[in-house]
Scaffold this active site. Sequence first.
Site, PDB file in Angstrom:
ATOM      1  CG  ASP A   1      -3.235   3.303  -7.123  1.00 42.12           C
ATOM      2  OD1 ASP A   1      -2.764   2.458  -6.327  1.00 42.12           O
ATOM      3  OD2 ASP A   1      -2.579   3.758  -8.077  1.00 42.12           O
ATOM      4  CD1 TRP A   2      -2.387  -0.053  -0.691  1.00 40.74           C
ATOM      5  CD2 TRP A   2      -3.462  -0.551  -2.580  1.00 40.74           C
ATOM      6  NE1 TRP A   2      -2.751  -1.385  -0.645  1.00 40.74           N
ATOM      7  CE2 TRP A   2      -3.403  -1.715  -1.783  1.00 40.74           C
ATOM      8  CE3 TRP A   2      -4.108  -0.624  -3.818  1.00 40.74           C
ATOM      9  CZ2 TRP A   2      -3.960  -2.935  -2.171  1.00 40.74           C
ATOM     10  CZ3 TRP A   2      -4.654  -1.825  -4.210  1.00 40.74           C
ATOM     11  CH2 TRP A   2      -4.578  -2.962  -3.397  1.00 40.74           C
TER      12      TRP A   2
END
Length: 433
Positions: A154-155
């Site tokens: 995920d970012w």
Amino acid sequence: ASWNREVAALAASTIAAEAKAEGVSVVLGPGVNMKRSPLCGRNFEYFSEDPYFAGSFAAAYIGAMQARGVGSCIKHFAVNNQETRRFTVSANVAARPLHETYLRAFEITITESRPDAVMEAYNRINGRHAAESEWLLDGILRKKWGYSGVVMSDWEAVNERVDSLRAGLDLEMPTSHGNGKKMIVDAVTRGDLPEKILDRSARRVLELMLRRKAEASPQRPDRAAQHENALRCARECMVLLKNRGKTLPLRVGEPLAVIGGFAKAPRFQGGGSSHVEPTRVEDITTFLAEENHAEICFARGYDEKHETNDALLVEAVETAKRCGRAVIFAGLPEFSETEGRDRRHLRLPDAHNALIEAVAAVCPRTVVVLFGGSPAELPWVDKVSAILHAYLGGQALGGAVARILFGRVNPSGKLAETHPLRLEDTPTYGFFP
């Protein structure tokens, strides 16, 4: 809010056509995390509280998307069931509920549809960050379930890049300005990381790039056809919660009070990184007028901040009295449910509840149309004649709502989650977040 896998496939194939036109090779979704509590701020983005349903529905979605040549990235792996402290919280779960509930939807989807990519979650699981969990990314995902695609972060979910690579995380998102790459190169140079581990991950990423690049063929989609597909999905995903005395379908040819700002600017999507730009969003009052063939009287009912305004409330009550029947558009504003923040309660805005109570007191034929991606308490449920839950119906929901209210289309949606009477009735009450 549908149990129809054909709806999942239609939505996914429509999104795939849009993605190709934009030159997008992999779509980040769907999210299949469990709706452990109705308070999770990102529940609008997930399918269900039931792992079998979420897994089978997501498998149909991913299968249709990838059949159109666009990859799918299932997320957020795993046990990402709250937004509060999502970067640091540890989801501590015993083995049986972990495998039977929280991992089960991922297992069903991944083994049935083989998504191009898996996005790991921000949170820790039993004390270990998902991005650095060899048990999760290698032991469960690859060895037990036989997954061979790309695992991405995920970012900004990567804390220790070398440890995450060793655990099986192939792709760090975003680039971390080259810091992650330098850490990997330094570790290989020092002999702390076997080069074959780097090669393994690099090969997976290259295979995905080559496969999807070869299939990419940007072309302008048919906007009208896309909108029609959005309408077909919306028609299938609205749930009739109540219909006393055959209030619905509405009869044509009588004056109708249409109340609530959501009628003019309906809430059709969730908040956060899932935001999209629609090609058009429809004013529901226009469609209601087309269906009714009689006077439509609009009253806003609450202000733009979804707060009570005495003048607007009086206007709504008088409009309902004059028409003799009313449809109120209410629900959860975007600020109530959004990525990065959990809900604190299950209540609608006070202005919405006050509006419904006031109108229902003077107008026996009152219908409520609800918008929102998760359940809400409905203290006025016994005071209104009918309730249609439109959920977050996408850009074409206006036409779907009008056609359902006037009986042109059957309300075929099915709830994929429990709607409790009150927060205290939920199993996680007192334990969330």
